[in-house]
Every structure is written in C-alpha cells, then in structure tokens.
Design a protein around this motif. Structure first.
Motif, PDB file in Angstrom:
ATOM      1  N   LEU A  60      11.471  40.241  38.378  1.00 33.36           N
ATOM      2  CA  LEU A  60      12.738  39.518  38.294  1.00 33.36           C
ATOM      3  C   LEU A  60      13.902  40.508  38.242  1.00 33.36           C
ATOM      4  O   LEU A  60      13.752  41.623  37.733  1.00 33.36           O
ATOM      5  N   PRO A  61      15.062  40.120  38.707  1.00 28.95           N
ATOM      6  CA  PRO A  61      16.233  41.015  38.635  1.00 28.95           C
ATOM      7  C   PRO A  61      16.663  41.225  37.189  1.00 28.95           C
ATOM      8  O   PRO A  61      16.412  40.380  36.320  1.00 28.95           O
ATOM      9  N   LEU A 163      20.796  29.518  43.054  1.00 28.25           N
ATOM     10  CA  LEU A 163      19.713  30.233  43.715  1.00 28.25           C
ATOM     11  C   LEU A 163      19.897  31.734  43.568  1.00 28.25           C
ATOM     12  O   LEU A 163      21.013  32.217  43.358  1.00 28.25           O
ATOM     13  N   LEU A 164      18.799  32.473  43.734  1.00 26.99           N
ATOM     14  CA  LEU A 164      18.838  33.925  43.821  1.00 26.99           C
ATOM     15  C   LEU A 164      18.086  34.359  45.070  1.00 26.99           C
ATOM     16  O   LEU A 164      17.006  33.833  45.370  1.00 26.99           O
ATOM     17  N   ASP A 165      18.658  35.317  45.802  1.00 27.28           N
ATOM     18  CA  ASP A 165      18.098  35.776  47.071  1.00 27.28           C
ATOM     19  C   ASP A 165      17.366  37.109  46.867  1.00 27.28           C
ATOM     20  O   ASP A 165      18.002  38.144  46.656  1.00 27.28           O
ATOM     21  N   GLU A 171      22.050  48.175  44.299  1.00 27.09           N
ATOM     22  CA  GLU A 171      21.484  49.425  43.792  1.00 27.09           C
ATOM     23  C   GLU A 171      20.981  49.297  42.359  1.00 27.09           C
ATOM     24  O   GLU A 171      20.195  50.118  41.883  1.00 27.09           O
ATOM     25  N   ARG A 172      21.413  48.260  41.641  1.00 26.93           N
ATOM     26  CA  ARG A 172      20.942  48.045  40.263  1.00 26.93           C
ATOM     27  C   ARG A 172      19.687  47.183  40.216  1.00 26.93           C
ATOM     28  O   ARG A 172      19.145  46.937  39.143  1.00 26.93           O
ATOM     29  N   GLY A 173      19.275  46.690  41.382  1.00 27.76           N
ATOM     30  CA  GLY A 173      18.129  45.796  41.430  1.00 27.76           C
ATOM     31  C   GLY A 173      18.499  44.335  41.271  1.00 27.76           C
ATOM     32  O   GLY A 173      17.618  43.469  41.177  1.00 27.76           O
ATOM     33  N   GLU A 174      19.810  44.035  41.241  1.00 24.66           N
ATOM     34  CA  GLU A 174      20.258  42.652  41.097  1.00 24.66           C
ATOM     35  C   GLU A 174      20.143  41.900  42.423  1.00 24.66           C
ATOM     36  O   GLU A 174      20.501  42.419  43.479  1.00 24.66           O
ATOM     37  N   TRP A 175      19.656  40.670  42.346  1.00 24.78           N
ATOM     38  CA  TRP A 175      19.583  39.806  43.514  1.00 24.78           C
ATOM     39  C   TRP A 175      20.900  39.042  43.646  1.00 24.78           C
ATOM     40  O   TRP A 175      21.483  38.614  42.643  1.00 24.78           O
ATOM     41  N   ALA A 176      21.349  38.854  44.857  1.00 19.94           N
ATOM     42  CA  ALA A 176      22.548  38.033  45.075  1.00 19.94           C
ATOM     43  C   ALA A 176      22.283  36.603  44.631  1.00 19.94           C
ATOM     44  O   ALA A 176      21.176  36.075  44.798  1.00 19.94           O
ATOM     45  N   GLY A 177      23.295  35.991  44.027  1.00 23.49           N
ATOM     46  CA  GLY A 177      23.170  34.609  43.589  1.00 23.49           C
ATOM     47  C   GLY A 177      23.977  33.681  44.470  1.00 23.49           C
ATOM     48  O   GLY A 177      24.934  34.103  45.132  1.00 23.49           O
ATOM     49  N   TYR A 178      23.589  32.397  44.490  1.00 28.37           N
ATOM     50  CA  TYR A 178      24.298  31.402  45.292  1.00 28.37           C
ATOM     51  C   TYR A 178      24.488  30.122  44.510  1.00 28.37           C
ATOM     52  O   TYR A 178      23.573  29.647  43.818  1.00 28.37           O
ATOM     53  N   TRP A 179      25.684  29.593  44.641  1.00 27.98           N
ATOM     54  CA  TRP A 179      26.025  28.249  44.156  1.00 27.98           C
ATOM     55  C   TRP A 179      26.139  27.363  45.382  1.00 27.98           C
ATOM     56  O   TRP A 179      26.786  27.719  46.363  1.00 27.98           O
ATOM     57  N   GLU A 189      27.836  29.605  48.228  1.00 25.04           N
ATOM     58  CA  GLU A 189      28.833  30.598  47.805  1.00 25.04           C
ATOM     59  C   GLU A 189      28.117  31.758  47.124  1.00 25.04           C
ATOM     60  O   GLU A 189      27.390  31.561  46.157  1.00 25.04           O
ATOM     61  N   ARG A 190      28.356  32.954  47.621  1.00 25.23           N
ATOM     62  CA  ARG A 190      27.606  34.127  47.169  1.00 25.23           C
ATOM     63  C   ARG A 190      28.229  34.794  45.942  1.00 25.23           C
ATOM     64  O   ARG A 190      29.449  34.894  45.830  1.00 25.23           O
ATOM     65  N   PHE A 191      27.362  35.286  45.044  1.00 27.01           N
ATOM     66  CA  PHE A 191      27.772  36.085  43.899  1.00 27.01           C
ATOM     67  C   PHE A 191      26.860  37.310  43.827  1.00 27.01           C
ATOM     68  O   PHE A 191      25.760  37.317  44.376  1.00 27.01           O
ATOM     69  N   ASP A 192      27.316  38.337  43.140  1.00 31.69           N
ATOM     70  CA  ASP A 192      26.599  39.611  43.145  1.00 31.69           C
ATOM     71  C   ASP A 192      25.300  39.597  42.359  1.00 31.69           C
ATOM     72  O   ASP A 192      24.429  40.430  42.595  1.00 31.69           O
ATOM     73  N   SER A 193      25.171  38.683  41.409  1.00 33.27           N
ATOM     74  CA  SER A 193      24.010  38.730  40.522  1.00 33.27           C
ATOM     75  C   SER A 193      23.867  37.401  39.794  1.00 33.27           C
ATOM     76  O   SER A 193      24.753  36.530  39.860  1.00 33.27           O
ATOM     77  N   PHE A 194      22.760  37.257  39.057  1.00 30.27           N
ATOM     78  CA  PHE A 194      22.589  36.077  38.218  1.00 30.27           C
ATOM     79  C   PHE A 194      23.680  36.020  37.156  1.00 30.27           C
ATOM     80  O   PHE A 194      24.220  34.952  36.865  1.00 30.27           O
TER      81      PHE A 194
END
Length: 452
Positions: A60-61, A163-165, A171-179, A189-194
């Motif tokens: 998991l991120p 959602l998480l992609d 570079e931190r291992g974070e998955w992009a998030g979506y609303w 709509e994209r966000f950088d992380s959870f």
C-alpha cells in the motif's frame, strides 16, 4: 504523513464534524461517534495491513498505510463520501459492486472513437489537423484505463467514489488519488496522494458546512492578514491565501478577491453573484457601506464588464434575492435613472479628484460623437461618413484616455477604503471611460500602490 500527523488531523476533523452536525437536517450521528467524538475506528495492526497487501498483490502507498495504522476505516469523509474502507474492505474497483463506473467510461471511450471515425469520414484533412477529437478520445480512454486498474478506497457515497491508481506512483511511493462523482459534470479529478485526496474532502466539508472552531478561526485570521497585505501593495501572495480561504468557505475572502480580480479585468473567477448574497461567514455584506458604494454600481455595469450584454447578478437578485438586497437594487435603479445622477467614486477627496479629471476628459468634442450603429441590428448599415467620423472620434478618445491615466494614478493617493472589507477602488470600473482607462497592466499598478 505519519501516524502522529494523521492522529492530530483526524482528531480535529472529528471535533469539527460533530460540532457542525445539524440534528434537524443531517443524518443522525453514529452512536460510537456520539460517545467517543471520533469518526474513525480502532487502528489496524501491522498483520492486518500485511494481509491486505498480500490479498491485493502489492504494498500500500505510505499515506494510506499510516492512515490505516491510525484508524482502520473512517466515517463521513466530507459531505459526499460516507465511509472509507478499512484493511479488510480495500479492493480493486473492477472487483466491487462499483465496477459499473468502468463500464460507463468504457462506453464514453467507445463513443469518442466512433465520433472520431465519423469526423475522419466526413473530412480527412480536418481530422488530421484538428487534434481536439483525438485528444478527447485519448482522454476518455485514459480515464477508462485508470478506473480499470484502480483501488477503491471508499465504500459508500452520494454517487461518488475515491480511488487510488497503482500505476501512477511518485518518488515517495504515493499513488495518485482520484475523486469521481456522477453529478460533477467532470471526469476523475486527480490528486497527488491518498492524503491529498482526504485533505480535499476535508476542505470541501468546511466549504459547505463552515463549522466553528480552530480551522475557521485560522482562516479568518489569514483573510485579515491578506487584506492588510493587499493594502500595502502586495498582490500575488495574499491572493493565494484568499483563494485557499475561499475553498474553506470564508465568504469575506471572495469579496476581497472580487475587488482585486476586477481591477485586473477578471470577472469570471469570482463572479459578482457569488458575493451578492447573504454572507457565508456571518458578515452581512449588503449592510456594509461597501455594498452600496461599490457593488451596486458594478451590478448595473456587469453586462458591459463581462461582455454578456446584461447583468446576470441583477436578474438573479431580483428573482431570488432577499427583500433587503432587492430594495437596494431597485433603489439604485431609480436614483441612477434620475436627471443629474452621477456615480460616487469614494471618499470626498478622491471622488472630487476623479470627477475633475473625468469632466476635463469627456469635455472634448470627440466624446460627443454618437455611435451610428448603436441600437441597430447587425445587418443594418449606416452612412459611411458617420461611421468614419465615429471611428476617428474613438481614436481621439483612446489617445485622451491614455494621456489622462497619470492623473488617475496620482488621485489614487487620496483613496480611502469605506469599510474593513474594502481593498481597491473597483467602483471606478462602473464608469465606461474609466473602465477603458484601467487596463490589466494599470489595474496591477494601482494594486501595487500602498493604499488607504
């Protein structure tokens, strides 16, 4: 975001959610929330997270992992997401009962592909040159692909999901998030992380509910600091603060932004009708001197300023506004239609200086030449000589307006705000001649001056 940061953030969120709960209009609070004041659950253990990762087939991120170690799930993530999944409830969207979202976006991608094929058939050259349809198709196909591979992190919502992609990792291992919601009129709509996704839900909650407490107090103080900075001639930094404060539901921030953006010629970002209504943060703007002195004249000039040809705000207020605001609108309409009416531009010293330069400017005969096309249908012509005379008069007017600008710039030193919500002489734009004089560059120059 580590566990300690999540704990502090989620504790504050819980306190504000409970404080902002309206028993008359909101769903009842969960009994555990009433008892504990906590929207979350017990923390997940390391073994539970390991089990979830094994089931999902990948780690998991970081921000989701630390969130679950703080609370294994969450209630009421904003006003439209009712539950965030715990470790045992995380699953790929394609494997859940929300998989219909994927079908919807697959169909959109197919429709775009069909539209592109039709365009190519009708006009091959246009299809080659015009990338709009191709880009739209790629976008829809990309969105469908994102949904097919995404992890669903929300369980219940108002026709909305989070959602998480796993294929969009930083570079931190974070998955992009979506609303994503069916009623937004937009795609995912994209966000950088959870964490960024959750923070957006928190901001949205404040924008809609505006609960009392630490967060509201913080942004009210930030708005006041931004106001004072604007009056010293700063622009960009305080405007960024006001933009964020607006997202947190601070209506005063929008009123201040409207004045600054108006001086820069932007009437779209914060439209007049957004501020000409009962305040969202306890300040009755229609009772403030700023409303009568600045906003009323702008409402009547709105059609010209926005290029719409009519005042959308005036129509909205007369149809749906409060009786008090409607009375102010009709009163101004009566006064402005009376013989000898003239706008007031501010405190007496500033008003006298502006009227003096305006009178000297418009006394030139060029300002008396009528527009031969005014009031005619576009298809109706006019005598060539009259059109030529008017065009020459307009050239002279523009030269005179430019030559008078230094006088207006000097007059700004006399300007004083009419209230604690006033940061710029935006009423100047209600006059068509002054509005032409104040270009975006000159508006920025005015805003860069220390005022008041």
């Amino acid at each position: 975001m580590n566990r300690e940061e999540w704990q502090a953030f989620l504790t504050l969120w819980s306190e504000e959610w409970v404080r902002g709960h309206d028993p008359e209009s909101d769903a009842p609070l969960d009994a555990d929330v009433v008892r504990s004041g906590w929207l979350g659950f017990a923390p997940a253990g390391a073994d539970e997270i390991a089990e979830a990762e094994a089931r999902l087939g990948r780690p998991l991120p970081p921000s989701l992992r630390s969130f679950l170690l703080t609370t294994d799930g969450w209630r009421d993530a904003g006003c439209f997401i009712y539950r965030i999944a715990g470790t045992s409830e995380l699953d790929w969207l394609a494997d859940t009962d929300d998989a219909h979202w994927i079908e919807v976006y697959d169909e959109l991608a197919e429709d775009d592909e069909d539209d592109e094929d039709d365009d190519e058939t009708e006009d091959d050259d246009e299809a080659e040159d015009g990338g709009g349809d191709e880009e739209q198709f790629r976008s829809a196909a990309d969105e469908a692909a994102i949904l097919r591979r995404s992890l669903r992190v929300s369980l219940e919502g108002d026709a909305a999901i989070l959602l998480l992609d796993p294929d969009d990792v930083d570079e931190r291992g974070e998955w992009a998030g979506y609303w994503l919601s069916s009623w937004s009129g937009e795609g995912p709509e994209r966000f950088d992380s959870f964490h960024a996704l959750m923070r957006d839900q928190y901001v949205s909650f404040h924008g809609l509910r505006r609960p009392a407490g630490t967060t509201r107090d913080h942004w009210d103080a930030e708005v006041e600091r931004a106001r004072l900075a604007l009056l010293t001639g700063e622009i960009d930094a305080p405007m960024e603060v006001l933009k964020e404060a607006s997202a947190f539901g601070r209506g005063r921030a929008d009123l201040l932004r409207l004045q600054v953006l108006g001086m820069l010629g932007d009437w779209q970002t914060v439209p007049l009708d957004r501020v000409v209504r009962p305040s969202r943060d306890g300040v009755g703007f229609e009772q403030d001197p700023l409303f009568a002195a600045e906003l009323l004249p702008l409402i009547f000039a709105e059609g010209r300023l926005t290029g719409r040809g009519e005042s959308f705000t005036k129509r909205q207020v007369l149809e749906r506004g409060s009786a008090n605001v409607q009375a102010l609108i009709t009163g101004f309409a009566d006064r402005s239609g009376a013989p000898g009416f003239r706008l007031t531009f501010g405190n007496p010293e500033f008003d006298a200086a502006v009227h003096s330069l305006l009178a000297g400017l418009t006394a030139h005969p060029a300002f008396g030449v009528p527009d031969p096309l005014e009031g005619t249908e576009p298809s109706v012509g006019a005598e060539g000589a009259l059109v030529e005379e008017f065009e020459e008069a307009r050239r002279i007017q523009r030269r005179l307006i430019d030559a008078t600008w230094p006088e207006l710039r000097e007059a700004i030193t006399l300007w004083r705000p009419v209230s604690e919500h006033h940061v710029a002489p935006v009423v100047l734009l209600a006059d068509p001649v002054l509005a032409e004089m104040i270009t975006e560059e000159r508006g920025r120059e005015i805003l860069s001056m220390r005022r008041g």
